[in-house]
Design a protein around this motif. Structure first.
Motif, mmCIF file in Angstrom:
data_model
loop_
_atom_site.group_PDB
_atom_site.id
_atom_site.type_symbol
_atom_site.label_atom_id
_atom_site.label_comp_id
_atom_site.label_asym_id
_atom_site.label_seq_id
_atom_site.Cartn_x
_atom_site.Cartn_y
_atom_site.Cartn_z
ATOM 1 N N ASP A 47 3.052 19.486 -6.580
ATOM 2 C CA ASP A 47 2.350 20.763 -6.410
ATOM 3 C C ASP A 47 1.791 20.913 -5.005
ATOM 4 O O ASP A 47 1.913 21.968 -4.384
ATOM 5 C CB ASP A 47 1.222 20.901 -7.433
ATOM 6 C CG ASP A 47 1.726 21.081 -8.851
ATOM 7 O OD1 ASP A 47 2.921 21.372 -9.038
ATOM 8 O OD2 ASP A 47 0.907 20.909 -9.774
ATOM 9 N N ARG A 48 1.167 19.859 -4.504
ATOM 10 C CA ARG A 48 0.581 19.930 -3.161
ATOM 11 C C ARG A 48 1.662 20.090 -2.097
ATOM 12 O O ARG A 48 1.490 20.827 -1.135
ATOM 13 C CB ARG A 48 -0.275 18.699 -2.895
ATOM 14 C CG ARG A 48 -1.553 18.743 -3.698
ATOM 15 C CD ARG A 48 -2.418 17.553 -3.466
ATOM 16 N NE ARG A 48 -3.563 17.637 -4.369
ATOM 17 C CZ ARG A 48 -4.415 16.664 -4.578
ATOM 18 N NH1 ARG A 48 -4.263 15.515 -3.937
ATOM 19 N NH2 ARG A 48 -5.412 16.829 -5.413
ATOM 20 N N ALA B 82 0.626 10.049 -19.652
ATOM 21 C CA ALA B 82 0.181 11.415 -19.347
ATOM 22 C C ALA B 82 -0.532 11.456 -17.998
ATOM 23 O O ALA B 82 -0.325 12.392 -17.210
ATOM 24 C CB ALA B 82 -0.727 11.940 -20.450
ATOM 25 N N THR B 83 -1.340 10.470 -17.718
ATOM 26 C CA THR B 83 -2.035 10.415 -16.426
ATOM 27 C C THR B 83 -1.032 10.209 -15.292
ATOM 28 O O THR B 83 -1.129 10.847 -14.241
ATOM 29 C CB THR B 83 -3.091 9.294 -16.418
ATOM 30 O OG1 THR B 83 -4.049 9.579 -17.437
ATOM 31 C CG2 THR B 83 -3.786 9.191 -15.080
ATOM 32 N N LEU B 84 -0.064 9.335 -15.490
ATOM 33 C CA LEU B 84 0.970 9.108 -14.478
ATOM 34 C C LEU B 84 1.713 10.405 -14.194
ATOM 35 O O LEU B 84 1.927 10.785 -13.038
ATOM 36 C CB LEU B 84 1.937 8.016 -14.935
ATOM 37 C CG LEU B 84 3.141 7.753 -14.036
ATOM 38 C CD1 LEU B 84 2.702 7.336 -12.635
ATOM 39 C CD2 LEU B 84 4.035 6.689 -14.659
ATOM 40 N N ARG B 85 2.103 11.128 -15.243
ATOM 41 C CA ARG B 85 2.799 12.407 -15.085
ATOM 42 C C ARG B 85 1.945 13.398 -14.292
ATOM 43 O O ARG B 85 2.424 14.081 -13.395
ATOM 44 C CB ARG B 85 3.135 13.008 -16.452
ATOM 45 C CG ARG B 85 4.580 13.023 -16.792
ATOM 46 C CD ARG B 85 4.872 13.804 -18.058
ATOM 47 N NE ARG B 85 4.025 13.472 -19.180
ATOM 48 C CZ ARG B 85 4.242 12.437 -20.002
ATOM 49 N NH1 ARG B 85 5.277 11.661 -19.833
ATOM 50 N NH2 ARG B 85 3.418 12.191 -20.995
ATOM 51 N N ALA B 86 0.665 13.468 -14.638
ATOM 52 C CA ALA B 86 -0.240 14.404 -13.968
ATOM 53 C C ALA B 86 -0.392 14.062 -12.479
ATOM 54 O O ALA B 86 -0.396 14.962 -11.628
ATOM 55 C CB ALA B 86 -1.607 14.397 -14.652
ATOM 56 N N ALA C 188 0.785 -1.233 0.000
ATOM 57 C CA ALA C 188 0.000 0.000 0.000
ATOM 58 C C ALA C 188 0.819 1.287 0.000
ATOM 59 O O ALA C 188 0.307 2.323 -0.420
ATOM 60 C CB ALA C 188 -0.925 0.008 1.218
ATOM 61 N N CYS C 189 2.043 1.259 0.443
ATOM 62 C CA CYS C 189 2.808 2.483 0.691
ATOM 63 C C CYS C 189 3.135 3.235 -0.603
ATOM 64 O O CYS C 189 3.922 2.771 -1.434
ATOM 65 C CB CYS C 189 4.095 2.151 1.447
ATOM 66 S SG CYS C 189 5.044 3.629 1.854
ATOM 67 N N LEU C 190 2.541 4.409 -0.745
ATOM 68 C CA LEU C 190 2.789 5.248 -1.924
ATOM 69 C C LEU C 190 4.252 5.673 -2.001
ATOM 70 O O LEU C 190 4.841 5.717 -3.084
ATOM 71 C CB LEU C 190 1.888 6.478 -1.897
ATOM 72 C CG LEU C 190 0.390 6.214 -2.039
ATOM 73 C CD1 LEU C 190 -0.389 7.509 -1.831
ATOM 74 C CD2 LEU C 190 0.072 5.609 -3.385
ATOM 75 N N CYS C 191 4.831 5.991 -0.854
ATOM 76 C CA CYS C 191 6.227 6.414 -0.829
ATOM 77 C C CYS C 191 7.146 5.298 -1.334
ATOM 78 O O CYS C 191 8.028 5.539 -2.159
ATOM 79 C CB CYS C 191 6.610 6.831 0.589
ATOM 80 S SG CYS C 191 8.258 7.523 0.716
ATOM 81 N N LEU C 192 6.943 4.097 -0.850
ATOM 82 C CA LEU C 192 7.757 2.967 -1.288
ATOM 83 C C LEU C 192 7.606 2.735 -2.789
ATOM 84 O O LEU C 192 8.595 2.560 -3.501
ATOM 85 C CB LEU C 192 7.373 1.693 -0.523
ATOM 86 C CG LEU C 192 8.077 0.413 -0.967
ATOM 87 C CD1 LEU C 192 9.588 0.512 -0.771
ATOM 88 C CD2 LEU C 192 7.506 -0.787 -0.208
ATOM 89 N N LEU D 223 1.791 12.428 -10.579
ATOM 90 C CA LEU D 223 3.060 12.743 -9.920
ATOM 91 C C LEU D 223 3.209 14.250 -9.727
ATOM 92 O O LEU D 223 3.694 14.706 -8.687
ATOM 93 C CB LEU D 223 4.232 12.175 -10.726
ATOM 94 C CG LEU D 223 4.307 10.646 -10.781
ATOM 95 C CD1 LEU D 223 5.355 10.196 -11.791
ATOM 96 C CD2 LEU D 223 4.583 10.063 -9.413
ATOM 97 N N GLN D 224 2.770 15.036 -10.702
ATOM 98 C CA GLN D 224 2.846 16.498 -10.583
ATOM 99 C C GLN D 224 1.943 16.998 -9.464
ATOM 100 O O GLN D 224 2.294 17.941 -8.755
ATOM 101 C CB GLN D 224 2.489 17.179 -11.904
ATOM 102 C CG GLN D 224 2.737 18.676 -11.889
ATOM 103 C CD GLN D 224 4.187 19.039 -11.589
ATOM 104 O OE1 GLN D 224 5.107 18.511 -12.206
ATOM 105 N NE2 GLN D 224 4.408 19.932 -10.641
#
Length: 159
Positions: free
Chosen positions: A145-146, A134-138, A16-20, A140-141
């Motif tokens: 941004d947040r 493109a979705t992956l890039r968005a 589950a870990c987004l960071c990992l 990650l951006q």
């Protein structure tokens, strides 16, 4: 007997870990581009920095750091070997001597001209592997941004 942390929690975090997941993906991509740029004696991070310097006005270290999502100390460490190679120059700002501006040299521009086609080819191959890059890039951006919005608000409120 020492109590051990439950292994199922390790599995939960690993899944589950987004960071990992982001770190693993970043390392895979970094190794991929490091290999692409190896013939030019360039790393993916150095390529990103050189590209970030390719603008009309030389940015300050303070402007570059958030763009590259680096702290100033790490950025300075990235700048030094490129400066020694003569690919960029660091000079005091004409209006504020405390600020340092970083600019590409002619050698830096020449290296970018050699590196860019390698990046294009390698990047196009990666794009073909993903159904929706493109979705992956968005996504990650959005993370960047947040974080910058949150960090900027924190810096403003504490300063």
């Amino acid at each position: 007997m020492t109590r051990q942390f439950p292994f199922d929690k390790t599995v939960e975090v690993a899944q589950a870990c987004l960071c990992l997941h982001a770190q693993r993906a970043a390392r895979v991509l970094a190794r991929h581009f490091d290999e692409v740029f190896r013939p030019l004696d360039l790393t993916n991070g150095q390529f990103s920095l050189l590209m970030a310097l390719n603008r009309r006005q030389a940015p300050t270290v303070g402007e570059l750091a958030p763009f590259l999502a680096m702290d100033r100390t790490t950025l300075t460490a990235l700048i030094k070997p490129l400066e020694r190679r003569g690919l960029l120059e660091v000079a005091a700002d004409a209006h504020d001597r405390r600020k340092r501006r970083v600019r590409l040299t002619a050698s830096g521009h020449a290296l970018l001209e050699r590196a860019y086609p390698l990046w294009c080819e390698a990047h196009a191959a990666l794009e073909q592997q993903f159904c929706d890059a493109a979705t992956l890039r968005a996504l990650l951006q959005q993370v960047v941004d947040r974080a910058q919005t949150r960090d900027g608000a924190t810096a403003r409120s504490s300063g």
